[in-house]
Design a protein around this motif. Structure first.
Motif, PDB file in Angstrom:
ATOM      1  N   LEU A   2      32.420 -30.607   4.439  1.00  0.00           N
ATOM      2  CA  LEU A   2      31.082 -31.152   4.650  1.00  0.00           C
ATOM      3  C   LEU A   2      30.322 -30.966   3.352  1.00  0.00           C
ATOM      4  N   ILE A   3      29.898 -32.071   2.773  1.00  0.00           N
ATOM      5  CA  ILE A   3      29.199 -32.093   1.490  1.00  0.00           C
ATOM      6  C   ILE A   3      27.783 -32.576   1.738  1.00  0.00           C
ATOM      7  N   VAL A   4      26.779 -31.790   1.311  1.00  0.00           N
ATOM      8  CA  VAL A   4      25.375 -32.096   1.566  1.00  0.00           C
ATOM      9  C   VAL A   4      24.611 -32.120   0.245  1.00  0.00           C
ATOM     10  N   GLY A   5      23.816 -33.169   0.053  1.00  0.00           N
ATOM     11  CA  GLY A   5      22.952 -33.274  -1.126  1.00  0.00           C
ATOM     12  C   GLY A   5      21.568 -33.750  -0.709  1.00  0.00           C
ATOM     13  N   VAL A   6      20.539 -32.962  -1.036  1.00  0.00           N
ATOM     14  CA  VAL A   6      19.167 -33.307  -0.650  1.00  0.00           C
ATOM     15  C   VAL A   6      18.290 -33.370  -1.899  1.00  0.00           C
ATOM     16  N   ASP A   7      17.938 -34.587  -2.294  1.00  0.00           N
ATOM     17  CA  ASP A   7      16.991 -34.809  -3.393  1.00  0.00           C
ATOM     18  C   ASP A   7      15.589 -35.068  -2.847  1.00  0.00           C
ATOM     19  N   GLN A   8      15.507 -35.962  -1.874  1.00  0.00           N
ATOM     20  CA  GLN A   8      14.235 -36.369  -1.290  1.00  0.00           C
ATOM     21  C   GLN A   8      14.065 -35.698   0.065  1.00  0.00           C
ATOM     22  N   TYR A   9      12.874 -35.251   0.322  1.00  0.00           N
ATOM     23  CA  TYR A   9      12.559 -34.615   1.600  1.00  0.00           C
ATOM     24  C   TYR A   9      11.602 -35.510   2.369  1.00  0.00           C
ATOM     25  N   ARG A  10      11.658 -35.421   3.700  1.00  0.00           N
ATOM     26  CA  ARG A  10      10.802 -36.270   4.532  1.00  0.00           C
ATOM     27  C   ARG A  10       9.329 -36.012   4.235  1.00  0.00           C
ATOM     28  N   THR A  11       8.975 -34.754   4.026  1.00  0.00           N
ATOM     29  CA  THR A  11       7.594 -34.411   3.729  1.00  0.00           C
ATOM     30  C   THR A  11       7.341 -34.426   2.220  1.00  0.00           C
TER      31      THR A  11
END
Length: 173
Positions: A2-11
């Motif tokens: 499982l590979i996860v990348g978070v650049d943009q956040y909802r808030t």
């Protein structure tokens, strides 16, 4: 995997990053191309994807992996995004995290203790955890140092087990 990348956040309260998704995609591709992971066994969740990497979607994907895992398998978990420490606990800020209050952060982020319990509950011979958690803490507006320390390391370190196999944690913070 499982590979996860978070650049943009909802808030908009959480400053965006520019390299988390750019790191997650090549990790996935390297696993398929060079490590011979079957493509269907490598899930990629990114903030620009159709399924956003929220705490619930990450935990649901881990449940799917748990159901399909075999005893001699290797489990690899990769996360790139913000990581914070609040009240002595470590959290990964998922796509739908809120930092409007301490309670909101705790309820909407992925606690290291929860993540590690889930990863340890998957019965596989080998586990590799890779955390690339930017320690630029958005909850303090960058005013307070949020350096990786031994407690941060300990939160994501796999504990020794009698079953053998590879147990590896890699931190880039």
């Amino acid at each position: 995997a499982l590979i996860v990348g978070v650049d943009q956040y909802r808030t908009k309260d959480i400053p965006p990053l520019s390299g988390a998704v750019a790191d997650a995609r090549p990790v996935r591709q390297a696993l398929v191309t060079y490590a011979e992971f079957p493509e269907k066994q490598v899930t990629l969740l990114t903030s620009d994807g159709s399924v956003k990497p929220g705490a619930v979607s990450i935990l649901e994907k881990l449940e799917e992996i748990k159901a399909a895992a075999k005893p001699n398998d290797l489990l690899l978990f990769f996360f790139a995004g913000h990581g914070v420490q609040v009240d002595g606990q470590r959290y990964l800020l998922t796509y739908d995290a809120s930092i409007s209050s301490t309670g909101a952060l705790k309820a909407t982020s992925l606690a290291a203790t929860t993540l590690m319990q889930e990863l340890e509950s998957i019965r596989v011979a080998h586990r590799v955890i890779m955390i690339d958690a930017c320690r630029n803490d958005p909850t303090t507006g960058g005013q307070k140092p949020n350096l990786a320390d031994e407690s941060f390391e300990a939160a994501f370190t796999l504990q020794p087990a009698g079953e053998g196999g590879v147990r590896c944690t890699l931190l880039s913070c």
